[in-house]
Design a protein around this motif. Structure first.
Motif, short mmCIF file in Angstrom:
data_model
loop_
_atom_site.label_atom_id
_atom_site.label_comp_id
_atom_site.label_asym_id
_atom_site.label_seq_id
_atom_site.Cartn_x
_atom_site.Cartn_y
_atom_site.Cartn_z
N ASN A 130 -2.98 3.39 3.37
CA ASN A 130 -4.01 2.85 2.48
C ASN A 130 -3.48 1.60 1.79
O ASN A 130 -2.53 1.67 1.00
CB ASN A 130 -4.43 3.88 1.42
N THR A 131 -4.09 0.48 2.13
CA THR A 131 -3.70 -0.79 1.51
C THR A 131 -4.64 -1.15 0.36
O THR A 131 -4.45 -2.16 -0.29
CB THR A 131 -3.74 -1.93 2.55
N GLY A 132 -5.66 -0.33 0.18
CA GLY A 132 -6.67 -0.62 -0.85
C GLY A 132 -7.83 -1.44 -0.30
O GLY A 132 -8.79 -1.72 -1.01
N GLY A 157 0.81 -1.21 0.00
CA GLY A 157 0.00 0.00 0.00
C GLY A 157 0.84 1.25 0.00
O GLY A 157 2.03 1.21 -0.36
N ILE A 158 0.21 2.32 0.41
CA ILE A 158 0.88 3.62 0.43
C ILE A 158 0.53 4.37 1.73
O ILE A 158 -0.45 4.02 2.40
CB ILE A 158 0.47 4.50 -0.77
#
Lengths: 172, 137
Positions: A74-76, A43-44
């Motif tokens: 945020n890993t989606g 993620g980011i």
């Protein structure tokens, strides 16, 4: 003797001030990327801020003092995001920031090597990693062992060694 | 029988698709999210029609295999399957540039029940004679 010490101290202070004053300060541009990859989970971090002073010709006066907002992970996947912020992982309520403060920057061929203190989950560790600065963009890739920072339990679906890729465009 | 099952599947799929698209519009407007990069109205319609078609085929197969209890077994299977598939949106990994992925299941989970609702709603219209016949017996 006292006079000499005073003069030397003044000269030293002036040198430090000169270095900080004239090393270029860069502002972080909006399209940055702080990405991590730990196998099953990647993620980011959306929010990244800090102060960047960098001049390839004045590495002694260059420094990074940057912060990542843990809550911006945020890993989606919503469930993974929530899980990552819980106390057995990042414990975002108690440790809301990841910080990196550089101590030394050295030139290694066409790239640079930065050494500094990375603080995550309340634990500070010295790390060193290479980075490049081209076209007003800092790029670097390095790995950290999450067990060194007591993030999560060893083993499991998430790799122990997490790869981190940093791309930070900057403007003057 | 085959035509009726298939037709019911298609029509209930279209109905579910329309309901899902309307629901998506209401949800996105109310919550302020945008998942259009992941699900578009076309994808929603196609998924619902595909679910309806599959339901029609399975229903026909069950009618052939276990005539009298086919509808009961099928309705139960369809409902359980719809319920079971709600784990998929929770496990889905969205593109990283999409904000608030935790709100995605709230959008998609209700949609998983629209095909079965459409089927159960329209079933009496397509198999009316069979229901009347059963009632008389």
């Amino acid at each position: 003797m006292k006079k000499l010490s005073f003069i030397l101290a003044t000269l030293h202070l002036s040198g430090v001030m000169f270095a900080y004053t004239f090393t270029t300060e860069w502002k972080i541009a909006p399209k940055y990327s702080i990405a991590f990859d730990g196998g099953e989970v990647s993620g980011i971090f959306r929010t990244f801020s800090g102060k960047i002073f960098f001049d390839g010709n004045d590495l002694a006066g260059s420094r990074f003092d940057v912060t990542i907002d843990v809550n911006s992970i945020n890993t989606g996947n919503g469930l993974q995001n929530r899980h990552a912020k819980e106390d057995d992982w990042f414990d975002a309520a108690k440790f809301p920031a990841i910080t990196f403060v550089s101590k030394k920057i050295a030139k290694t061929g066409n790239t640079f090597q930065v050494t500094g203190d990375l603080t995550m989950h309340g634990i500070k560790k010295e790390i060193s990693f290479p980075f490049s600065f081209q076209g007003q963009k800092f790029s670097g890739k390095f790995s950290v062992n999450r067990n060194d920072f007591k993030i999560g339990k060893p083993g499991g679906e998430v790799d122990d060694v997490i790869s981190i890729t940093v791309d930070v465009p900057v403007v003057k | 029988m085959f035509k009726r099952s298939l037709l019911l599947g298609i029509v209930s799929g279209i109905l579910a698709g329309v309901a899902s698209v309307v629901y998506a519009k209401v949800y996105n407007d109310a919550i302020g999210t945008d998942f259009s990069a992941v699900i578009t109205p076309l994808k929603i319609m196609l998924a619902c029609i595909a679910a309806g078609l599959l339901a029609g085929l399975i229903h026909y197969g069950l009618m052939k295999a276990i005539q009298h209890r086919a509808t009961l077994v099928f309705n139960l299977l369809f409902t359980v399957a719809s319920f079971a598939t709600i784990v998929l949106p929770f496990a889905k990994k969205l593109p990283l540039d999409i904000e608030f992925p935790e709100l995605f299941p709230g959008l998609v989970v209700p949609m998983h029940f629209f095909p079965v609702l459409g089927w159960l709603t329209l079933y009496p219209l397509f198999f009316r004679s069979e229901l009347i016949h059963k009632h008389k017996i």
